[in-house]
Design an enzyme around this catalytic site. Sequence first.
Site, short mmCIF file in Angstrom:
data_model
loop_
_atom_site.label_atom_id
_atom_site.label_comp_id
_atom_site.label_asym_id
_atom_site.label_seq_id
_atom_site.Cartn_x
_atom_site.Cartn_y
_atom_site.Cartn_z
N ILE A 18 0.96 -1.22 -0.05
CA ILE A 18 0.17 -0.09 0.09
C ILE A 18 0.94 1.27 0.09
O ILE A 18 0.61 2.22 -0.82
CB ILE A 18 -1.17 0.02 1.22
N ASP A 37 11.40 3.55 4.98
CA ASP A 37 11.09 2.06 5.25
C ASP A 37 12.19 1.57 5.90
O ASP A 37 13.33 1.91 5.54
CB ASP A 37 10.63 1.29 3.81
N ASP A 63 13.43 3.26 10.74
CA ASP A 63 12.71 2.36 11.54
C ASP A 63 11.73 3.42 12.22
O ASP A 63 11.95 4.09 13.35
CB ASP A 63 13.46 1.71 12.66
N VAL A 64 10.45 3.04 11.98
CA VAL A 64 9.21 3.95 12.73
C VAL A 64 9.08 3.67 14.34
O VAL A 64 8.61 4.41 15.07
CB VAL A 64 8.12 3.94 11.95
N TYR A 162 -3.20 -6.94 16.88
CA TYR A 162 -3.44 -6.09 15.48
C TYR A 162 -4.53 -4.98 15.55
O TYR A 162 -4.44 -4.14 15.25
CB TYR A 162 -3.43 -7.00 14.34
N LYS A 166 -4.82 -0.95 15.64
CA LYS A 166 -5.56 -0.34 14.48
C LYS A 166 -6.69 0.55 14.83
O LYS A 166 -6.96 1.58 14.63
CB LYS A 166 -6.09 -1.21 13.49
N GLY A 192 -9.33 -2.77 3.58
CA GLY A 192 -10.23 -3.87 3.94
C GLY A 192 -9.29 -5.26 3.64
O GLY A 192 -8.32 -5.09 4.47
N VAL A 193 -9.42 -5.88 2.65
CA VAL A 193 -8.50 -7.13 2.66
C VAL A 193 -7.97 -6.99 1.33
O VAL A 193 -8.34 -7.16 -0.03
CB VAL A 193 -9.53 -8.27 2.30
N ASP A 195 -4.76 -7.01 -1.42
CA ASP A 195 -3.56 -8.32 -1.90
C ASP A 195 -2.26 -7.58 -1.75
O ASP A 195 -1.26 -7.11 -2.72
CB ASP A 195 -3.92 -8.62 -3.29
#
Length: 265
Positions: A18, A37, A63-64, A162, A166, A192-193, A195
Site C-alpha cells: 500500500i 522504510d 525504523d518507525v 493487531y 488499529k 479492507g482485504v 492483496d
Amino acid sequence: MGRLDNLVTVVTGAARGIGRAMALRYAAEGATVVAADLNEEGVRAVAEEMHATGAVAEPLRVDVGDPAQLRALMDHVAQRYGRLDVLVNNAGVVRVRPLLEITPEDWDYVNHVNARGLFFALQAGARQMMKQQPLAAGRPRGKIINIASIAGRSGRPMFAAYAASKAAAISITQSAASGLAPHVTVNSICPGVVDTEMWKTIDREWTESDRRPIGAAWQDRIRGIPMQRPQTPDDLTGMAVFLASADSDYITGQSYNVDGGLQMN
Ligand SMILES: NC(=O)c1ccc[n+]([C@@H]2O[C@H](COP(=O)([O-])OP(=O)(O)OC[C@H]3O[C@@H](n4cnc5c(N)ncnc54)[C@H](O)[C@@H]3O)[C@@H](O)[C@H]2O)c1
C-alpha cells in the site's frame, strides 16, 4: 498539472504494498516524495521508479519504532525541502495467533510499530508542521494521514493485538485532530482485504493455526466483499490523494473505510 504539485510528502512503509502504491501515485500527482522504510533496498527501488518518471523522490531507511529516527527524518525533510506538507503513516506489521496463545512478545511486536511507531511519527511530523506557515491563507499548515484498518472497527479473535493497534490508530487520529486543529488536519484510511505481502503472512499464519491449506483464509475473507473482488493497493490511492489535497481542507478527525463495502459504517 497534478493534484499535489510541489507538496512535500513523507510516506512510511513505502517499500512495497500500500505504501509503495501511495508513494508512486503522489509522485505522479506532482508531489516530492520521501519514501521511508526499514527495507532500504525496497525503498531505493521505489524511488528509482519515481525518478524514471521525472519525479523528485528520496529513499530513506527509517525504523518507525525508534522516535529518534523519526525526529531525524522530519528534521532532514525540513532542512532539505523547506517544509513537510503531508505525512502518511503507513508502516505496519501483523501477527496472527488465537486469542489464548498471544504472548507479550506478539503484543509488543505489533503495537511497537502500529500504535507507538504511528504516534511518534505523527508527533514528529506535527511538530514540524506547526512551525511552518500554510501554503495559502486560510489553509492548514499540514496534513497527516494514518493507515488504520477495518480491523480497528471491531474485534478480531485471530489477531487481537493487531485489531487493538488499529483501534489505537483511529483513536490517535481523533486525539491529534482535536489537538492540532485548525493548523493540521489528521484523518485515517481503513483498508479492507488488500492483496499484499501482509495478507500472505496473515493467510500463512492463519491456515497454519487452523491446519487448513494455504489460501483458505484469503478465500474465506474475500468471499463476502460486496464489490466482488479483492482490494488492490491502487484502490486506496484515490482517498490518499484526496486527503492530501486542498479538497479535504475542512475534514479532520475522520476515518474512512476504503474496503469494497466490507464494513458499512
Ligand atoms: N494488506 C491489508 O489487507 C491491509 C488491510 C488493512 C490495513 N492495512 C495496513 O496498511 C499498511 C500497509 O500494509 P501492506 O499490506 O502494504 O503491508 P506490507 O507488509 O506489504 O508492507 C508494510 C511495509 O511497512 C514496512 N515496515 C514494517 N515495519 C516497519 C518499521 N518499523 N519501520 C519502517 N517501515 C516498516 C515494511 O518493511 C513494508 O515495506 C499497514 O499499516 C497495514 O496494517 C493493510
